[in-house]
Motif scaffolding. Sequence first.
Motif, PDB file in Angstrom:
ATOM      1  N   LYS A  71      -9.891  -7.563  -3.768  1.00  0.00           N
ATOM      2  CA  LYS A  71      -9.023  -6.497  -3.272  1.00  0.00           C
ATOM      3  C   LYS A  71      -7.528  -6.756  -3.401  1.00  0.00           C
ATOM      4  O   LYS A  71      -6.747  -5.837  -3.370  1.00  0.00           O
ATOM      5  CB  LYS A  71      -9.354  -6.206  -1.803  1.00  0.00           C
ATOM      6  CG  LYS A  71     -10.760  -5.729  -1.618  1.00  0.00           C
ATOM      7  CD  LYS A  71     -10.972  -4.450  -2.391  1.00  0.00           C
ATOM      8  CE  LYS A  71     -12.438  -4.061  -2.447  1.00  0.00           C
ATOM      9  NZ  LYS A  71     -12.661  -2.944  -3.355  1.00  0.00           N
ATOM     10  N   PRO A  73      -5.681  -5.130  -6.876  1.00  0.00           N
ATOM     11  CA  PRO A  73      -5.464  -3.674  -6.862  1.00  0.00           C
ATOM     12  C   PRO A  73      -4.448  -3.242  -5.797  1.00  0.00           C
ATOM     13  O   PRO A  73      -3.645  -2.344  -6.039  1.00  0.00           O
ATOM     14  CB  PRO A  73      -6.850  -3.099  -6.546  1.00  0.00           C
ATOM     15  CG  PRO A  73      -7.799  -4.157  -6.978  1.00  0.00           C
ATOM     16  CD  PRO A  73      -7.097  -5.461  -6.768  1.00  0.00           C
ATOM     17  N   TYR A  74      -4.473  -3.895  -4.649  1.00  0.00           N
ATOM     18  CA  TYR A  74      -3.539  -3.551  -3.577  1.00  0.00           C
ATOM     19  C   TYR A  74      -2.101  -3.879  -3.975  1.00  0.00           C
ATOM     20  O   TYR A  74      -1.196  -3.078  -3.792  1.00  0.00           O
ATOM     21  CB  TYR A  74      -3.926  -4.296  -2.301  1.00  0.00           C
ATOM     22  CG  TYR A  74      -3.027  -4.001  -1.131  1.00  0.00           C
ATOM     23  CD1 TYR A  74      -3.085  -2.772  -0.493  1.00  0.00           C
ATOM     24  CD2 TYR A  74      -2.118  -4.942  -0.670  1.00  0.00           C
ATOM     25  CE1 TYR A  74      -2.256  -2.489   0.586  1.00  0.00           C
ATOM     26  CE2 TYR A  74      -1.285  -4.669   0.409  1.00  0.00           C
ATOM     27  CZ  TYR A  74      -1.361  -3.436   1.023  1.00  0.00           C
ATOM     28  OH  TYR A  74      -0.536  -3.156   2.081  1.00  0.00           O
ATOM     29  N   GLU A  83      -1.579  -2.167  -8.113  1.00  0.00           N
ATOM     30  CA  GLU A  83      -1.895  -0.764  -8.382  1.00  0.00           C
ATOM     31  C   GLU A  83      -1.561   0.131  -7.184  1.00  0.00           C
ATOM     32  O   GLU A  83      -1.862   1.321  -7.208  1.00  0.00           O
ATOM     33  CB  GLU A  83      -3.370  -0.624  -8.733  1.00  0.00           C
ATOM     34  CG  GLU A  83      -3.748  -1.396  -9.991  1.00  0.00           C
ATOM     35  CD  GLU A  83      -5.243  -1.479 -10.179  1.00  0.00           C
ATOM     36  OE1 GLU A  83      -5.991  -0.775  -9.469  1.00  0.00           O
ATOM     37  OE2 GLU A  83      -5.665  -2.273 -11.039  1.00  0.00           O
ATOM     38  N   ASN A  84      -1.005  -0.461  -6.138  1.00  0.00           N
ATOM     39  CA  ASN A  84      -0.605   0.276  -4.944  1.00  0.00           C
ATOM     40  C   ASN A  84      -1.764   1.064  -4.324  1.00  0.00           C
ATOM     41  O   ASN A  84      -1.577   2.146  -3.788  1.00  0.00           O
ATOM     42  CB  ASN A  84       0.572   1.202  -5.246  1.00  0.00           C
ATOM     43  CG  ASN A  84       1.323   1.573  -3.980  1.00  0.00           C
ATOM     44  OD1 ASN A  84       1.295   0.838  -3.010  1.00  0.00           O
ATOM     45  ND2 ASN A  84       1.981   2.712  -4.006  1.00  0.00           N
ATOM     46  N   SER A  85      -2.977   0.523  -4.421  1.00  0.00           N
ATOM     47  CA  SER A  85      -4.131   1.193  -3.821  1.00  0.00           C
ATOM     48  C   SER A  85      -4.382   0.652  -2.419  1.00  0.00           C
ATOM     49  O   SER A  85      -4.034  -0.475  -2.104  1.00  0.00           O
ATOM     50  CB  SER A  85      -5.369   0.988  -4.692  1.00  0.00           C
ATOM     51  OG  SER A  85      -5.745  -0.368  -4.689  1.00  0.00           O
ATOM     52  N   ASN A  86      -4.961   1.473  -1.575  1.00  0.00           N
ATOM     53  CA  ASN A  86      -5.287   1.057  -0.217  1.00  0.00           C
ATOM     54  C   ASN A  86      -6.652   0.382  -0.199  1.00  0.00           C
ATOM     55  O   ASN A  86      -7.582   0.844  -0.857  1.00  0.00           O
ATOM     56  CB  ASN A  86      -5.306   2.256   0.725  1.00  0.00           C
ATOM     57  CG  ASN A  86      -3.918   2.812   0.928  1.00  0.00           C
ATOM     58  OD1 ASN A  86      -2.951   2.067   0.967  1.00  0.00           O
ATOM     59  ND2 ASN A  86      -3.829   4.128   1.042  1.00  0.00           N
ATOM     60  N   PRO A  87      -6.789  -0.686   0.582  1.00  0.00           N
ATOM     61  CA  PRO A  87      -8.087  -1.361   0.632  1.00  0.00           C
ATOM     62  C   PRO A  87      -9.129  -0.507   1.346  1.00  0.00           C
ATOM     63  O   PRO A  87      -8.822   0.198   2.305  1.00  0.00           O
ATOM     64  CB  PRO A  87      -7.795  -2.639   1.419  1.00  0.00           C
ATOM     65  CG  PRO A  87      -6.494  -2.444   2.080  1.00  0.00           C
ATOM     66  CD  PRO A  87      -5.770  -1.352   1.368  1.00  0.00           C
ATOM     67  N   ASP A  88     -10.345  -0.573   0.859  1.00  0.00           N
ATOM     68  CA  ASP A  88     -11.487   0.083   1.491  1.00  0.00           C
ATOM     69  C   ASP A  88     -12.152  -0.963   2.385  1.00  0.00           C
ATOM     70  O   ASP A  88     -12.922  -1.800   1.912  1.00  0.00           O
ATOM     71  CB  ASP A  88     -12.452   0.596   0.423  1.00  0.00           C
ATOM     72  CG  ASP A  88     -13.664   1.283   1.005  1.00  0.00           C
ATOM     73  OD1 ASP A  88     -13.859   1.227   2.239  1.00  0.00           O
ATOM     74  OD2 ASP A  88     -14.437   1.864   0.225  1.00  0.00           O
TER      75      ASP A  88
END
Length: 105
Positions: free
Chosen positions: A45, A48-49, A52-57
Amino acid sequence: MQWVLPQTVVDLLIMWWKGWCLKPKQRVIWDVIPLAVMWAIWNNKRNPYVFENSNPDWVEILELIKIRVALWVKANGGAENYTVDNFVFRLRSILDGKNSNTHPV
């Protein structure tokens, strides 16, 4: 006056984590948890965090941690009579020594 707490926060956390009185099966699982948490977050995780500035699931991360703990404990002989599915979804039964809801491998 004598200091009774560990000198660092890390030492305090280690002392707290290791201080629990657990049965041998529980101790094996307990000792694997911090490594599985760090591995799941770092390996699956973090990039990507960060990149890619994505929020963790967090639900997905929790499932990855449970599966990783089950695989590592099984690999070390801590739950050799159980499937990963049984280990992940029926852990309480395994720890309590109840075989009613578990199916050996």
